[in-house]
Motif scaffolding. Structure first.
Motif, PDB file in Angstrom:
ATOM      1  N   ILE A 136      36.239  42.883  47.072  1.00 36.59           N
ATOM      2  CA  ILE A 136      36.938  43.816  46.196  1.00 36.59           C
ATOM      3  C   ILE A 136      35.901  44.455  45.276  1.00 36.59           C
ATOM      4  O   ILE A 136      35.287  43.763  44.467  1.00 36.59           O
ATOM      5  CB  ILE A 136      38.017  43.098  45.356  1.00 36.59           C
ATOM      6  N   GLU A 140      37.754  48.849  41.370  1.00 44.95           N
ATOM      7  CA  GLU A 140      39.169  48.528  41.187  1.00 44.95           C
ATOM      8  C   GLU A 140      39.380  48.123  39.725  1.00 44.95           C
ATOM      9  O   GLU A 140      38.854  47.090  39.292  1.00 44.95           O
ATOM     10  CB  GLU A 140      39.600  47.391  42.121  1.00 44.95           C
ATOM     11  N   GLU A 142      41.699  46.703  38.056  1.00 49.05           N
ATOM     12  CA  GLU A 142      42.291  45.393  37.804  1.00 49.05           C
ATOM     13  C   GLU A 142      41.253  44.275  37.822  1.00 49.05           C
ATOM     14  O   GLU A 142      41.445  43.228  37.209  1.00 49.05           O
ATOM     15  CB  GLU A 142      43.392  45.091  38.829  1.00 49.05           C
ATOM     16  N   LEU A 143      40.155  44.492  38.524  1.00 50.69           N
ATOM     17  CA  LEU A 143      39.109  43.476  38.573  1.00 50.69           C
ATOM     18  C   LEU A 143      38.465  43.308  37.194  1.00 50.69           C
ATOM     19  O   LEU A 143      38.025  42.220  36.838  1.00 50.69           O
ATOM     20  CB  LEU A 143      38.054  43.851  39.618  1.00 50.69           C
ATOM     21  N   GLY A 150      41.316  36.915  40.784  1.00 50.28           N
ATOM     22  CA  GLY A 150      40.734  38.167  41.249  1.00 50.28           C
ATOM     23  C   GLY A 150      39.228  38.134  41.085  1.00 50.28           C
ATOM     24  O   GLY A 150      38.738  37.953  39.971  1.00 50.28           O
ATOM     25  N   ALA A 155      40.569  38.158  46.934  1.00 47.00           N
ATOM     26  CA  ALA A 155      41.737  38.010  46.067  1.00 47.00           C
ATOM     27  C   ALA A 155      41.934  36.540  45.720  1.00 47.00           C
ATOM     28  O   ALA A 155      41.577  35.655  46.492  1.00 47.00           O
ATOM     29  CB  ALA A 155      42.973  38.559  46.779  1.00 47.00           C
ATOM     30  N   HIS A 169      47.938  41.798  37.905  1.00 50.23           N
ATOM     31  CA  HIS A 169      46.593  42.116  38.378  1.00 50.23           C
ATOM     32  C   HIS A 169      46.275  41.399  39.688  1.00 50.23           C
ATOM     33  O   HIS A 169      45.679  41.974  40.598  1.00 50.23           O
ATOM     34  CB  HIS A 169      45.554  41.759  37.307  1.00 50.23           C
ATOM     35  N   LEU A 173      45.410  43.340  43.144  1.00 51.56           N
ATOM     36  CA  LEU A 173      44.134  43.101  43.823  1.00 51.56           C
ATOM     37  C   LEU A 173      44.345  42.568  45.241  1.00 51.56           C
ATOM     38  O   LEU A 173      43.615  42.931  46.171  1.00 51.56           O
ATOM     39  CB  LEU A 173      43.270  42.144  43.005  1.00 51.56           C
ATOM     40  N   GLU A 176      45.364  45.495  47.350  1.00 50.40           N
ATOM     41  CA  GLU A 176      44.212  46.356  47.607  1.00 50.40           C
ATOM     42  C   GLU A 176      43.288  45.743  48.659  1.00 50.40           C
ATOM     43  O   GLU A 176      42.750  46.446  49.499  1.00 50.40           O
ATOM     44  CB  GLU A 176      43.442  46.623  46.314  1.00 50.40           C
TER      45      GLU A 176
END
Length: 197
Positions: A136, A140, A142-143, A150, A155, A169, A173, A176
């Motif tokens: 990820i 992103e 949310e990271l 995350g 994830a 979050h 993640l 995503e």
């Protein structure tokens, strides 16, 4: 019309947290138009999830990508998943997973429960099979915002921080990650089709 890509989501879940991540990842796969194929492992553990079918080695040959999940077990994947990979020598020799995208996900009961080492340990057999490992990226948002699970390695869910339900979050993640693997599989399939014309 045939589905353009099938992504196997192989997981083991004892308390349900890893299964929640698998479901969120499956939602992310679906958003791209690809098909998620949820699979688990054969387990003697009565508490383990039996909702999904047990993975067959033929699922590896037929898939276009694979995302693997496990709760942390002292910083490592669950023994049943390790046992499964130890029985894939034939597929390894045939190269059935070579150049297919892959990723990992995990859950733990505490913030420092070994999530990153578990994710990295799950990537080892995927690398041996010649898969293209994805994580990820820090692009992103949310990271950067998560206070629970995350990581850039995959994830994850931290039960102690957010309870048994995924935080917003963690959910985002996980979706995503599923979308990213599926988008990559779809691009690779389109390139292969173009070359064959």
């Amino acid at each position: 019309m045939a589905t353009p890509a099938t992504i196997v989501i192989l997981y083991y879940s004892r308390s349900g947290s890893t299964q929640q991540l698998a479901d969120a990842i499956a939602n992310g796969v679906r958003k791209t138009g690809a098909e998620p194929l949820l699979r688990t492992i054969d387990s003697d553990d009565d508490a383990a999830s039996s909702r999904d079918l047990v993975i067959a080695n033929t699922d590896l040959a037929d898939c276009d990508g694979l995302i693997m999940g496990s709760p942390t077990r002292f910083g490592h994947m669950a023994s049943g998943l390790q046992k499964f990979w130890e029985q894939t020598s034939r597929e390894w020799l045939r190269g059935v997973l070579v150049d297919k995208p892959a990723a990992a996900f995990t859950s733990s009961s505490s913030m420092h429960g070994g999530q990153e080492s578990t994710l990295l340990s799950m990537l080892v057999p995927l690398l041996h099979h010649g898969m293209l490992v994805l994580g990820i990226p820090y692009t992103e948002p949310e990271l950067q915002q998560t206070t629970a699970g995350g990581t850039p390695y995959g994830a994850s869910h931290v039960e102690h921080a957010a309870g048994s339900r995924l935080s917003k979050h963690e959910l985002s993640l996980a979706e995503e990650l599923g979308s990213r693997v599926a988008r990559t599989a779809l691009r690779l399939a389109a390139q292969k089709e173009t070359k064959s014309l």
